[in-house]
Design an enzyme around this catalytic site. Sequence first.
Site, PDB file in Angstrom:
ATOM      1  N   GLU A 264       0.819  -1.214   0.000  1.00 32.74           N
ATOM      2  CA  GLU A 264       0.000   0.000   0.000  1.00 32.74           C
ATOM      3  C   GLU A 264       0.851   1.260   0.000  1.00 32.74           C
ATOM      4  OE1 GLU A 264       1.526   0.305   3.831  1.00 32.74           O
ATOM      5  OE2 GLU A 264       0.746  -1.495   2.856  1.00 32.74           O
ATOM      6  N   ASP A 265       2.032   1.208   0.603  1.00 32.19           N
ATOM      7  CA  ASP A 265       2.917   2.367   0.658  1.00 32.19           C
ATOM      8  C   ASP A 265       3.346   2.800  -0.738  1.00 32.19           C
ATOM      9  OD1 ASP A 265       4.338   0.083   0.183  1.00 32.19           O
ATOM     10  OD2 ASP A 265       5.651   0.280   1.906  1.00 32.19           O
ATOM     11  N   ASN A 266       3.772   1.819  -1.536  1.00 34.01           N
ATOM     12  CA  ASN A 266       4.200   2.124  -2.898  1.00 34.01           C
ATOM     13  C   ASN A 266       3.047   2.625  -3.744  1.00 34.01           C
ATOM     14  OD1 ASN A 266       4.723   1.172  -5.889  1.00 34.01           O
ATOM     15  ND2 ASN A 266       6.730   1.333  -4.928  1.00 34.01           N
TER      16      ASN A 266
END
Length: 455
Positions: A264-266
């Site tokens: 989810e961060d990317n």
Amino acid sequence: MEAQLEPDQSPSLFPFIFAIIGLVWYVGLWSIGLLGCRTGRRRYRMRPRSPLATAPPDSIPGVSILRPLKGLDANLYENLESTFTQEYPDFEIILSVADEQDQALPIARDLISKYPSISARIIIGEEVVGVNPKVNNLIRSYREATHDILWVIDSGVSVAPGTLARSVDLLESPTYTRPPKRRVAVVHHVPFASATEGFLGSRIEEAFLNTNHAKMYLAINTVSIESCVVGKSNLYRRSDLERESNDDRDCTHGLAAFGKFLAEDNMIASALWHELDLRHDLSCDVVHIAIGKMSLSDYVWRRVRWIRVRKHMVLAATIMEPFTENLMASSIAAASLRYLFGIPIWLFLVVHHAAWLWVDLDVYESLAGHPLPADRRWWFFTAWCLRELLALPIWFLAMLGNEVIWRGKKYEVLRAGEVKGTSGDGNHGGLFRLFTRWRQQDSHYQPLPSNHSDT
């Protein structure tokens, strides 16, 4: 006679072309590596104190620090305490756990009692918005945060006291002067690992993160032609996330829209980059990761997991990845130079590996702020060599499947990096079941895996 020679001469053109291509590729890789090394020297060997550290609270933007917790990560107390001691006049801390029986809760409560002057609270109970357990754990904190600027930081990392102030400096920096004008939307930090346990996998992970991973991460973000963000520690604005992440198909928005992704961060960083045409920036701080008990099997399957995720997000780059690795690149260059200039392969490889290692160690020293300690050199060199040898086999293993194990659950990676839960006990099987015999009952980031993301 000439007509008879032409068929024999024409094939020799192809080795020449391949040799030139191989040499150009090798020079390009060295350019990227040296750029990462230079960036490390310039950015991380001096960390000035931010003026925001001593500014009046009402003159600076407030920040909500969100830390999702899951079990007893290595050095958890010190990791969490590092956010309580930030030199910044206006911030709050929200610690979230999915289960009221979580082992991290007593530590969180102790720290809140130790620092009564800090605005800090605990949120217990997750809200399921997708398959990603980290997002499910964070979603209530995300919605209840007081401030628009959010610092999402994993429980397995610690930070220096001046990190927040320097990061807000970057986030609030003026619009980029060169066209196109782009505001900073994400400030992120390079991870720097320390193997707190003498496990082989821990040593290899440390060598990988502090050399090759950091070198490429710094170079890619310096060039800034594409989004490349690791989610150990990110600052961004909730208002930006709400603006760009609307999903008409299922009516989700904000952080919840990213619950269907494992990385989810990317995906958050990529959405801000592409949909809002905003940019990212790297702070001059690192985040320190204390790697606990990680066996060789843990390391292998951890790398497999994130290669399988990446291949569904950036397939072309993942396919090309083996050609960027040390052994493959040096073999191509050695063959090219032998064909073009008659340079002995053994001589070139000796010089190459010595130079490659020197650059990697220079990156390590830049991030660490000190040379590699003498008592750790033998282990570090051994782990570095093993990392290089394992890179290609791990890549092949990763490309053979789509299932990943994360925090004891099995997922299937789908198109564009989405995942769905699958049945299974969370153990690796098939032809590679031998790896599981080496697994520890309380494997890395003990005793329960943490919420870390990887490149």
